[in-house]
Write a protein that holds these residues in place. Structure first.
Motif, mmCIF file in Angstrom:
data_model
loop_
_atom_site.group_PDB
_atom_site.id
_atom_site.type_symbol
_atom_site.label_atom_id
_atom_site.label_comp_id
_atom_site.label_asym_id
_atom_site.label_seq_id
_atom_site.Cartn_x
_atom_site.Cartn_y
_atom_site.Cartn_z
ATOM 1 N N VAL A 108 -4.924 2.357 5.050
ATOM 2 C CA VAL A 108 -5.959 3.038 5.733
ATOM 3 C C VAL A 108 -5.827 3.013 6.994
ATOM 4 C CG1 VAL A 108 -8.292 3.021 6.137
ATOM 5 C CG2 VAL A 108 -7.555 2.866 3.985
ATOM 6 N N LYS A 109 -5.891 4.131 8.099
ATOM 7 C CA LYS A 109 -5.528 4.025 9.357
ATOM 8 C C LYS A 109 -7.003 4.635 10.486
ATOM 9 C CE LYS A 109 -0.572 3.842 8.940
ATOM 10 N NZ LYS A 109 0.633 4.487 9.453
ATOM 11 N N ILE A 142 -5.619 3.051 15.757
ATOM 12 C CA ILE A 142 -5.882 1.950 16.718
ATOM 13 C C ILE A 142 -6.118 0.727 15.976
ATOM 14 C CG2 ILE A 142 -7.010 3.382 18.327
ATOM 15 C CD1 ILE A 142 -9.652 3.093 17.104
ATOM 16 N N ALA A 143 -6.106 0.940 14.482
ATOM 17 C CA ALA A 143 -6.040 -0.058 13.635
ATOM 18 C C ALA A 143 -5.589 0.587 12.184
ATOM 19 C CB ALA A 143 -7.607 -0.615 13.355
ATOM 20 N N THR A 144 -4.837 -0.329 11.488
ATOM 21 C CA THR A 144 -4.413 -0.144 10.285
ATOM 22 C C THR A 144 -4.756 -1.301 9.436
ATOM 23 O OG1 THR A 144 -2.407 1.054 11.314
ATOM 24 C CG2 THR A 144 -2.198 0.144 9.144
ATOM 25 N N ILE A 145 -5.134 -0.844 8.051
ATOM 26 C CA ILE A 145 -5.513 -1.800 7.123
ATOM 27 C C ILE A 145 -4.570 -1.479 5.845
ATOM 28 C CG2 ILE A 145 -7.384 -2.198 5.320
ATOM 29 C CD1 ILE A 145 -9.320 -0.922 7.292
ATOM 30 N N ARG A 146 -4.035 -2.690 5.500
ATOM 31 C CA ARG A 146 -2.820 -2.663 4.527
ATOM 32 C C ARG A 146 -3.327 -3.116 3.368
ATOM 33 N NH1 ARG A 146 1.527 -0.947 6.914
ATOM 34 N NH2 ARG A 146 1.915 -1.450 9.181
ATOM 35 N N THR A 147 -3.353 -2.525 1.911
ATOM 36 C CA THR A 147 -4.066 -3.034 0.850
ATOM 37 C C THR A 147 -3.043 -3.179 -0.242
ATOM 38 O OG1 THR A 147 -4.527 -0.800 -0.134
ATOM 39 C CG2 THR A 147 -5.989 -1.680 1.348
ATOM 40 N N ASP A 148 -3.456 -3.473 -1.577
ATOM 41 C CA ASP A 148 -2.520 -3.817 -2.492
ATOM 42 C C ASP A 148 -2.704 -2.904 -3.626
ATOM 43 O OD1 ASP A 148 -4.978 -4.380 -3.495
ATOM 44 O OD2 ASP A 148 -4.540 -6.359 -4.128
ATOM 45 N N SER A 149 -3.292 -1.623 -3.118
ATOM 46 C CA SER A 149 -3.424 -0.506 -4.271
ATOM 47 C C SER A 149 -3.806 0.776 -3.599
ATOM 48 C CB SER A 149 -4.712 -0.974 -5.269
ATOM 49 O OG SER A 149 -4.755 0.175 -6.122
ATOM 50 N N ALA A 150 -3.431 1.965 -4.100
ATOM 51 C CA ALA A 150 -3.756 3.145 -3.534
ATOM 52 C C ALA A 150 -5.075 3.502 -3.460
ATOM 53 C CB ALA A 150 -3.227 4.363 -4.392
ATOM 54 N N ILE A 154 -19.128 0.689 9.011
ATOM 55 C CA ILE A 154 -18.517 0.054 7.750
ATOM 56 C C ILE A 154 -17.567 0.883 6.983
ATOM 57 C CG2 ILE A 154 -18.457 -1.525 5.987
ATOM 58 C CD1 ILE A 154 -21.202 -2.626 7.167
ATOM 59 N N ILE A 155 -16.342 0.793 6.637
ATOM 60 C CA ILE A 155 -15.628 1.395 5.745
ATOM 61 C C ILE A 155 -15.472 1.064 4.284
ATOM 62 C CG2 ILE A 155 -13.289 2.599 5.797
ATOM 63 C CD1 ILE A 155 -12.695 1.918 8.489
ATOM 64 N N ALA A 156 -15.706 2.119 3.399
ATOM 65 C CA ALA A 156 -15.727 1.487 1.926
ATOM 66 C C ALA A 156 -14.457 2.165 1.331
ATOM 67 C CB ALA A 156 -17.024 1.942 1.314
ATOM 68 N N LEU A 157 -13.554 1.105 0.656
ATOM 69 C CA LEU A 157 -12.383 1.750 0.254
ATOM 70 C C LEU A 157 -12.338 1.449 -1.216
ATOM 71 C CD1 LEU A 157 -9.989 0.140 2.631
ATOM 72 C CD2 LEU A 157 -11.041 2.239 2.871
ATOM 73 N N PRO A 158 -12.381 2.500 -1.796
ATOM 74 C CA PRO A 158 -12.234 2.311 -3.499
ATOM 75 C C PRO A 158 -10.871 2.545 -3.896
ATOM 76 C CG PRO A 158 -13.027 4.682 -3.038
ATOM 77 C CD PRO A 158 -12.800 3.836 -1.629
ATOM 78 N N HIS A 159 -10.339 1.474 -4.811
ATOM 79 C CA HIS A 159 -9.059 1.463 -5.124
ATOM 80 C C HIS A 159 -8.500 2.028 -6.526
ATOM 81 C CE1 HIS A 159 -7.784 -0.594 -1.372
ATOM 82 N NE2 HIS A 159 -9.127 -1.220 -1.525
ATOM 83 N N ASP A 160 -7.448 2.368 -6.575
ATOM 84 C CA ASP A 160 -6.873 2.469 -8.187
ATOM 85 C C ASP A 160 -6.990 1.073 -8.956
ATOM 86 O OD1 ASP A 160 -6.633 5.183 -7.895
ATOM 87 O OD2 ASP A 160 -4.548 5.198 -7.877
ATOM 88 N N ASN A 161 -7.042 -0.040 -8.775
ATOM 89 C CA ASN A 161 -7.304 -1.326 -9.212
ATOM 90 C C ASN A 161 -8.541 -1.688 -9.537
ATOM 91 O OD1 ASN A 161 -8.000 -2.119 -6.787
ATOM 92 N ND2 ASN A 161 -6.310 -3.668 -6.520
ATOM 93 N N ARG A 181 -13.544 -2.336 -1.411
ATOM 94 C CA ARG A 181 -13.473 -3.535 -0.462
ATOM 95 C C ARG A 181 -14.202 -2.802 0.926
ATOM 96 N NH1 ARG A 181 -8.161 -4.181 -2.497
ATOM 97 N NH2 ARG A 181 -7.995 -6.420 -3.626
ATOM 98 N N LEU A 182 -14.935 -3.714 1.593
ATOM 99 C CA LEU A 182 -15.591 -3.308 2.854
ATOM 100 C C LEU A 182 -14.708 -3.796 3.837
ATOM 101 C CD1 LEU A 182 -19.105 -3.739 1.709
ATOM 102 C CD2 LEU A 182 -17.770 -1.552 1.414
ATOM 103 N N PHE A 183 -14.611 -2.929 5.093
ATOM 104 C CA PHE A 183 -14.083 -3.271 6.474
ATOM 105 C C PHE A 183 -14.587 -2.622 7.463
ATOM 106 C CE2 PHE A 183 -10.391 -3.377 3.046
ATOM 107 C CZ PHE A 183 -9.803 -4.434 3.470
ATOM 108 N N ASP A 184 -14.530 -3.433 8.547
ATOM 109 C CA ASP A 184 -14.995 -2.737 9.849
ATOM 110 C C ASP A 184 -14.065 -1.840 10.570
ATOM 111 O OD1 ASP A 184 -13.435 -4.413 11.243
ATOM 112 O OD2 ASP A 184 -14.642 -5.961 11.894
ATOM 113 N N MET A 185 -14.349 -1.267 11.760
ATOM 114 C CA MET A 185 -13.678 -0.258 12.202
ATOM 115 C C MET A 185 -12.166 -0.788 12.823
ATOM 116 S SD MET A 185 -15.049 2.418 11.578
ATOM 117 C CE MET A 185 -14.046 3.517 12.610
ATOM 118 N N THR A 186 -12.071 -2.151 12.929
ATOM 119 C CA THR A 186 -11.223 -2.711 13.704
ATOM 120 C C THR A 186 -10.170 -3.265 12.600
ATOM 121 O OG1 THR A 186 -12.086 -5.112 13.663
ATOM 122 C CG2 THR A 186 -12.497 -3.710 15.645
ATOM 123 N N GLY A 187 -10.402 -3.038 11.362
ATOM 124 C CA GLY A 187 -9.642 -3.432 10.061
ATOM 125 C C GLY A 187 -9.754 -4.853 9.635
ATOM 126 N N VAL A 188 -10.804 -5.716 9.938
ATOM 127 C CA VAL A 188 -11.132 -7.041 9.526
ATOM 128 C C VAL A 188 -12.185 -6.627 8.059
ATOM 129 C CG1 VAL A 188 -12.558 -9.056 9.847
ATOM 130 C CG2 VAL A 188 -11.415 -7.645 11.778
#
Length: 478
Positions: free
Chosen positions: A394-395, A406-414, A426-433, A437-444
């Motif tokens: 996620v970028k 300005i930030a890249t989030i690397r995950t273990d699933s699509a 706050i960024i909410a990421l739904p994964h195939d697995n 997960r929730l991240f802030d705009m800086t990728g934390v």
């Protein structure tokens, strides 16, 4: 020429080493005292410096960098002493003509010995550096606390997978869902009760968006159309909040809970149902995967598997623009909350930014920041775009400079269809697995929602319901 005996030479060499060692200790002790004095002065100056870091964190950083400096200083002093010993040994051996292993000591042998000593010193420096930097990284990780999410409410009523959801921007505040069971539903957020059902589509409902000011909803469907329909709902009386302590287990499993009777009966079958759209938009030749309102609500944009996005006038249903250029099916579209900007994503690994701020022309910019399908790209309240992809990244991009993220989030699933909180960014990421997960705009990373053994994903690969996602929604808070 007299030659010094082996025993006396060894004694003199030992004495020199002991003397050098005591010199090193005295220097180190003196250096420690000076360093403590300097560190105290630096700490006294912290209050006068303009920094956003907390005072405790800045003090911790000073201590860590002070430790690194002392380690390097000790190694530097040791290096100087070793060099002096090598020079002394070199001069003595050359002048006395001694041999190593029966052969005459040559420049090559001395160089090899010096190189070996230097290599050992370099290895020691690198080891010390890694240990010191790991302390710094650990200290930063310790200061980042992850939120604990709790399940508040579950919304049950759809008979097939849920592809998308949205919340109204005006009163009454309701939750809207789009499902593969060919229907959309409106829910009371506080009670979890289904309030209204829309059944005007002949295919899977792939997305739902609410008008910015009026009680109107926009839905996109696998029947190659997008519908605009009006609604009126009455919110129920809110009961006292129940005890949810039993639902706070991080590993909560919903796999054994019944999804319904399987015969079409459920909470949404007993509520008012709308079956006819106010406006039907039909110009696509494939599945309409997403649709959204432009700022002001007078125009809408739709994205389709026919590799095009369409811009329509709401009042007349007229097709204004056909946005072409993607090489493969579109996966999502999103509009800017305050400007006439549209972003579309596609399976061709790109997302495109369309500018309609000038009515006479519209420009487009293509961004190739991913290596696999871009499942969604969305605007934030500020000037950012967040893109998610099947390449497990996620970028976050700045609209003012889109050359690199300005930030890249690397995950273990699509990553499926992402969402960004308007208020807290706050960024909410739904994964195939089955993870969210929730991240802030800086990728934390901030938190992970309680796990379910059902499929998680708002975008999915098969929008006609062939891949079945969870027919219920879990509302969590942090």
């Amino acid at each position: 020429m007299p030659v010094e005996s082996g025993s006396s030479a060894a004694a003199r060499h030992t004495k020199q080493k002991r003397k050098s060692h005591s010199l090193s200790i005295r220097r180190s002790n003196s250096t420690d005292q000076e360093q403590r004095t300097v560190t105290g002065m630096q700490r006294d100056m912290l209050d006068g410096q303009d920094s956003k870091l907390p005072l405790s964190l800045r003090s911790n950083l000073l201590d860590l960098f002070g430790q690194i400096e002392r380690e390097f200083e000790n190694l530097y002093i040791e290096n100087l002493e070793l060099r002096r010993e090598i020079d002394t040994l070199n001069e003595r051996l050359v002048s006395e003509g001694q041999t190593i292993d029966g052969g005459e000591l040559s420049k090559g042998a001395l160089k090899a010995k010096a190189s070996h000593s230097t290599s050992q010193l370099s290895q020691k420096l690198m080891t010390t550096y890694k240990a010191s930097t790991s302390k710094i990284v650990s200290s930063f990780k310790a200061t980042t606390s992850r939120a604990v999410c709790q399940i508040l409410r579950e919304y049950v009523g759809h008979r097939d997978g849920i592809w998308d959801l949205a919340v109204t921007r005006n009163s009454p505040v309701v939750l809207g869902t789009a499902s593969a069971d060919h229907s959309a539903a409106l829910w009371s957020i506080e009670t979890g009760k289904c309030l209204l059902r829309y059944a005007g589509h002949a295919g899977s409902v792939n997305s739902i968006k609410f008008h910015p000011t009026e009680q109107m909803a926009l839905t996109a469907s696998g029947d190659q159309t997008a519908h605009i329909w009006r609604y009126m709902v009455q919110l129920p009386v809110i009961p006292p909040l129940a005890d949810i302590s039993a639902l706070c287990d991080d590993e909560l499993d919903f796999s054994d809970r019944e999804d319904g009777d399987g015969d079409g009966e459920g909470p949404c079958s007993e509520v008012p149902t709308i079956r006819v759209a106010t406006t039907t938009l039909k110009s696509h030749q494939g599945v309409v995967i997403a649709a959204d309102w432009l700022v002001g609500g007078k125009q809408v944009v739709t994205a389709s598997w026919d590799r095009a996005a369409n811009l329509y006038e709401v009042e007349t249903s007229e097709l204004v623009h056909t946005l072409t250029g993607h090489d493969q099916e579109l996966t999502h579209c999103c509009t800017h909350p305050s400007q006439r900007l549209v972003v579309t994503s596609s399976r061709d690994t790109t997302f495109r930014l369309w500018d309609f701020r000038d009515p006479s022309i519209h420009s487009v910019n293509v961004f190739q920041g991913h290596t696999d399908t871009v499942t969604s790209a969305v605007f934030t309240v500020g000037d950012n775009v967040v893109s998610g992809s099947d390449d497990r990244t996620v970028k976050v991009w700045d609209l003012k400079n889109m050359r690199s993220p300005i930030a890249t989030i690397r995950t273990d699933s699509a990553v499926n269809r992402i969402s960004v909180s308007a208020n807290q960014r706050i960024i909410a990421l739904p994964h195939d697995n089955r993870q969210v997960r929730l991240f802030d705009m800086t990728g934390v990373r901030l938190a992970r929602l309680p796990r379910s053994n059902r499929q998680v994903g708002a975008e999915g690969r098969e929008r006609e319901g062939r891949r079945k996602d969870s027919p219920s929604i879990l509302l969590s808070h942090r």
